[in-house]
Design a protein around this motif. Structure first.
Motif, mmCIF file in Angstrom:
data_model
loop_
_atom_site.group_PDB
_atom_site.id
_atom_site.type_symbol
_atom_site.label_atom_id
_atom_site.label_comp_id
_atom_site.label_asym_id
_atom_site.label_seq_id
_atom_site.Cartn_x
_atom_site.Cartn_y
_atom_site.Cartn_z
ATOM 1 N N ASN A 103 0.753 -4.143 -20.969
ATOM 2 C CA ASN A 103 -0.516 -3.486 -21.228
ATOM 3 C C ASN A 103 -1.125 -4.003 -22.523
ATOM 4 N N MET A 104 -0.287 -4.207 -23.509
ATOM 5 C CA MET A 104 -0.739 -4.602 -24.827
ATOM 6 C C MET A 104 -1.094 -6.090 -24.876
ATOM 7 N N GLN A 105 -0.230 -6.929 -24.275
ATOM 8 C CA GLN A 105 -0.388 -8.376 -24.435
ATOM 9 C C GLN A 105 -1.112 -9.032 -23.269
ATOM 10 N N GLY A 106 -1.160 -8.365 -22.131
ATOM 11 C CA GLY A 106 -1.776 -8.956 -20.954
ATOM 12 C C GLY A 106 -0.818 -9.855 -20.187
ATOM 13 N N SER A 107 0.336 -10.132 -20.772
ATOM 14 C CA SER A 107 1.337 -10.909 -20.033
ATOM 15 C C SER A 107 2.710 -10.636 -20.635
ATOM 16 N N GLY A 129 0.803 -1.218 0.000
ATOM 17 C CA GLY A 129 0.000 0.000 0.000
ATOM 18 C C GLY A 129 0.832 1.263 0.000
ATOM 19 N N ARG A 130 2.151 1.110 0.131
ATOM 20 C CA ARG A 130 2.996 2.310 0.219
ATOM 21 C C ARG A 130 3.964 2.438 -0.959
ATOM 22 N N MET A 131 4.354 1.331 -1.508
ATOM 23 C CA MET A 131 5.324 1.399 -2.610
ATOM 24 C C MET A 131 4.704 0.826 -3.870
ATOM 25 N N ARG A 132 5.213 1.278 -4.999
ATOM 26 C CA ARG A 132 4.792 0.712 -6.274
ATOM 27 C C ARG A 132 5.897 -0.236 -6.767
ATOM 28 N N PHE A 133 5.493 -1.107 -7.698
ATOM 29 C CA PHE A 133 6.476 -2.071 -8.200
ATOM 30 C C PHE A 133 7.714 -1.352 -8.730
ATOM 31 N N MET A 134 7.481 -0.217 -9.459
ATOM 32 C CA MET A 134 8.638 0.485 -10.036
ATOM 33 C C MET A 134 9.544 1.068 -8.969
ATOM 34 N N ASP A 135 9.009 1.269 -7.747
ATOM 35 C CA ASP A 135 9.852 1.780 -6.667
ATOM 36 C C ASP A 135 10.875 0.737 -6.206
ATOM 37 N N LEU A 136 10.596 -0.532 -6.551
ATOM 38 C CA LEU A 136 11.522 -1.588 -6.147
ATOM 39 C C LEU A 136 12.690 -1.733 -7.131
ATOM 40 N N LEU A 137 12.590 -0.990 -8.250
ATOM 41 C CA LEU A 137 13.598 -1.177 -9.304
ATOM 42 C C LEU A 137 14.723 -0.162 -9.179
ATOM 43 N N THR A 138 15.875 -0.524 -9.762
ATOM 44 C CA THR A 138 16.970 0.451 -9.855
ATOM 45 C C THR A 138 16.583 1.494 -10.907
ATOM 46 N N ALA A 139 17.349 2.572 -10.991
ATOM 47 C CA ALA A 139 17.036 3.631 -11.948
ATOM 48 C C ALA A 139 16.966 3.066 -13.366
ATOM 49 N N GLY A 140 17.965 2.242 -13.719
ATOM 50 C CA GLY A 140 17.980 1.637 -15.049
ATOM 51 C C GLY A 140 16.793 0.709 -15.238
ATOM 52 N N GLY A 141 16.490 -0.043 -14.196
ATOM 53 C CA GLY A 141 15.366 -0.976 -14.242
ATOM 54 C C GLY A 141 14.052 -0.236 -14.443
ATOM 55 N N ARG A 142 13.936 0.929 -13.779
ATOM 56 C CA ARG A 142 12.694 1.728 -13.899
ATOM 57 C C ARG A 142 12.500 2.199 -15.334
ATOM 58 N N ILE A 143 13.593 2.681 -15.925
ATOM 59 C CA ILE A 143 13.485 3.170 -17.303
ATOM 60 C C ILE A 143 13.035 2.042 -18.227
ATOM 61 N N TYR A 144 13.668 0.864 -18.025
ATOM 62 C CA TYR A 144 13.292 -0.260 -18.876
ATOM 63 C C TYR A 144 11.836 -0.671 -18.622
ATOM 64 N N HIS A 145 11.423 -0.617 -17.358
ATOM 65 C CA HIS A 145 10.054 -0.957 -16.996
ATOM 66 C C HIS A 145 9.062 -0.034 -17.704
ATOM 67 N N ASP A 146 9.345 1.287 -17.631
ATOM 68 C CA ASP A 146 8.418 2.261 -18.192
ATOM 69 C C ASP A 146 8.368 2.217 -19.712
ATOM 70 N N THR A 147 9.523 1.956 -20.339
ATOM 71 C CA THR A 147 9.559 2.052 -21.801
ATOM 72 C C THR A 147 9.255 0.728 -22.488
ATOM 73 N N HIS A 148 9.500 -0.380 -21.832
ATOM 74 C CA HIS A 148 9.296 -1.668 -22.499
ATOM 75 C C HIS A 148 8.317 -2.578 -21.764
ATOM 76 N N PHE A 149 8.644 -2.792 -20.482
ATOM 77 C CA PHE A 149 7.908 -3.798 -19.706
ATOM 78 C C PHE A 149 6.417 -3.452 -19.613
ATOM 79 N N ALA A 150 6.131 -2.271 -19.081
ATOM 80 C CA ALA A 150 4.737 -1.872 -18.858
ATOM 81 C C ALA A 150 3.941 -1.778 -20.164
ATOM 82 N N PRO A 151 4.467 -1.129 -21.221
ATOM 83 C CA PRO A 151 3.698 -1.060 -22.472
ATOM 84 C C PRO A 151 3.382 -2.443 -23.063
ATOM 85 N N LEU A 152 4.381 -3.344 -23.001
ATOM 86 C CA LEU A 152 4.151 -4.686 -23.556
ATOM 87 C C LEU A 152 3.104 -5.436 -22.741
#
Lengths: 115, 427
Positions: free
Chosen positions: B96-100, B71-94
């Motif tokens: 969202n699009m594919q469902g998995s 309830g206090r942190m988001r998944f992206m808060d658990l990532l390193t800076a590089g990991g967050r960028i990859y999450h936002d630009t690749h992981f999350a969009p994919l």
């Protein structure tokens, strides 16, 4: 291509080294090793029988000079016998026919020479 | 599946076989226990990434408590800076699009600032209407695998660096060889008044320093010296002898240009230097040119070298014999033989090394030989040194692999129409 073969035989006057095959860059070191391993004493005669030599280039000539130096160092003599025509031609051009005692040889490779 | 070990509350004292005991333990393993202590991390988040549920395994890996995360942190808060960028630009969009999304390498950040390499898979849970409700994510510890990959990368970098170093060394070696080779031969022949000079060097292997050499240089206001020769062997050792030979002959010629005297000096130097151990010697022709009127007087001496060939203007070609001259450097004192000739207009003196006459020609690989060289020379139009060298270069090339030794050519001729070079006045 025939590889180099060397056979040492002792006679009353000294060792006879039969050299047959091709004496070039790849085999000259072998002749140098064999010839410098021959035990010579003062007054002995080292005979190199070249009757079976098919080819000899400048590396081979160097090996012959090594043989001469080896004999000279032991105060022994050296002679080349049955020198094939092409090798004789090189010896003449390089003036080495004056440095080596040249003998016609026995006519066959296997007969004892130098005595 | 994540394998499960025996539970802590395994029943005791039963007379079951070990297999039965394991099954019993498995059956009594609660789903909750399975979730919490699975050997992989589990978490569920709302669609905005807020962590709704997380298992003990992942909390342990992250070094965090449930209270500070849920309830206090988001998944992206658990990532390193590089990991967050990859999450936002690749992981999350994919996702969202594919469902998995499956097996994505992301770096998680632990509470103490450490890095946890992980392979992350997520699936979106939807309601009956297909609307996304939450995201379920599994996290596998990829530390071992990642370090293996990094080791592979490191080794590849080491290999590439080694290859680069080898190529650099090779380039440096070739440069050194080229410089050394150029110190063994004149870059260009100097102009000799009233004469034409030409040379050619045929090498059988560009990587190996050759043992052939030649030179042409002024002695004084009226005379010029030349030499050409062949050092036994090849490679750096031969090049060292060539260098010693060249500079000894040059210095000897300035001291006493008599050809026999120059060769005698060279013999003394080489024999002194190489008498012990590995014999090193050379064959050489050394000579002096002295222009007199329209002609050039030549005196030369040979030490164990094939005789020079004189091409006359009228088509004759004859060897200039120097019999008895010995290889230079093998004996403390050596006989050398000199010879003289006069070159008139249209005559050319040709010096060569035995790569030419020892070449093997035709299918039977027969020796080219002295006679064939003389016959070839007789057939040449005697128009000058350069043409003789050009014709012989063509001959050498025609030998193909029958030519297995380096060959040097030096031709010195008196042109039929005597040129008056602007810089031809000797100093």
């Amino acid at each position: 291509m025939s590889p180099l073969t060397t056979t040492v035989r002792d006679t009353g006057t000294g060792p006879v080294l039969l050299v047959a095959g091709e004496l070039d860059y790849s085999t000259a070191a072998e002749l140098r090793r064999v010839v410098t391993g021959i035990d010579l004493g003062p007054g002995r005669l080292l005979v190199l029988d070249l009757g079976g030599l098919d080819f000899c280039d400048s590396s081979g000539i160097t090996a012959l000079i090594v043989a001469r130096n080896h004999a000279t160092a032991a105060r022994a003599d050296i002679a080349l016998v049955s020198v094939p025509g092409p090798v004789l031609r090189i010896l003449r051009v390089t003036g080495l026919d004056q440095v080596f005692r040249l003998e016609p040889g026995a006519g066959t490779r296997n007969r004892a020479v130098g005595d | 599946m994540c394998p499960i070990g025996p539970g802590p509350d395994r029943p005791e004292g039963e007379e079951a076989t070990s297999t039965d005991a394991a099954f019993t333990a498995l059956l009594e393993d609660s789903a909750e226990e399975l979730y919490e202590s699975a050997p992989c991390g589990y978490l569920s988040t709302l669609m905005d990434g807020t962590i709704a549920k997380i298992n003990t395994t992942l909390l342990t890996w992250l070094g965090r408590s449930r209270d500070e995360v849920v309830g206090r942190m988001r998944f992206m808060d658990l990532l390193t800076a590089g990991g967050r960028i990859y999450h936002d630009t690749h992981f999350a969009p994919l996702l969202n699009m594919q469902g998995s999304i499956s097996g994505i390498a992301l770096d998680l950040r632990t509470a103490d600032g450490g890095r946890l390499p992980a392979l992350v898979s997520s699936v979106t849970k939807t309601d009956s209407g297909g609307r996304p409700l939450l995201i379920r994510t599994t996290v596998f510890d990829a530390g071992a695998r990642r370090s293996y990959e990094q080791e592979l990368l490191r080794e590849r970098r080491v290999a590439e660096e080694a290859r680069r170093q080898v190529e650099e060394d090779r380039a440096r070696l070739q440069e050194a060889l080229a410089v050394l080779q150029s110190s063994l031969l004149p870059a260009a022949l100097p102009p000799v008044p009233g004469m034409e000079a030409a040379s050619h060097y045929h090498t059988t292997s560009p990587d190996r320093l050759g043992g052939d050499f030649y030179d042409l240089f002024p002695l004084d206001g009226t005379r010029w010296a030349f030499f050409l020769g062949d050092v036994c062997g090849k490679g750096p050792q031969a090049a060292a002898v060539t260098s010693l030979t060249r500079y000894t002959l040059r210095a000897a010629a300035l001291h006493d240009p008599d050809p026999v005297a120059a060769l005698t000096t060279l013999n003394t130097v080489l024999h002194e230097r190489y008498a012990m151990g590995d014999p090193r010697y050379c064959t050489t022709v050394f000579g002096v040119l002295e222009p007199v009127g329209d002609k050039v007087k030549v005196e030369l001496a040979s030490g164990g070298h094939p005789p020079a060939l004189v091409l006359r203007q009228d088509g004759r070609a004859d060897y200039l014999p120097t019999p008895g001259g010995l290889l230079v450097g093998i004996l403390p004192t050596a006989p050398f033989t000199s010879a003289r000739t006069v070159l008139a207009a249209g005559d050319t003196l040709l010096l060569y090394t035995d790569g030419l006459t020892e070449a093997r020609i035709g299918e039977k690989r027969e020796l080219f030989g002295d006679e064939a060289l003389r016959d070839f020379a007789k057939g040449l139009p005697h128009t000058g040194a350069q043409q003789v060298v050009t014709a012989l270069t063509g001959l050498l090339n025609s030998f193909g692999d029958g030519l297995d030794d380096d060959t040097a050519l030096l031709a010195l001729g008196v042109p039929t129409n005597r040129p008056h070079p602007a810089n031809g006045t000797p100093t």
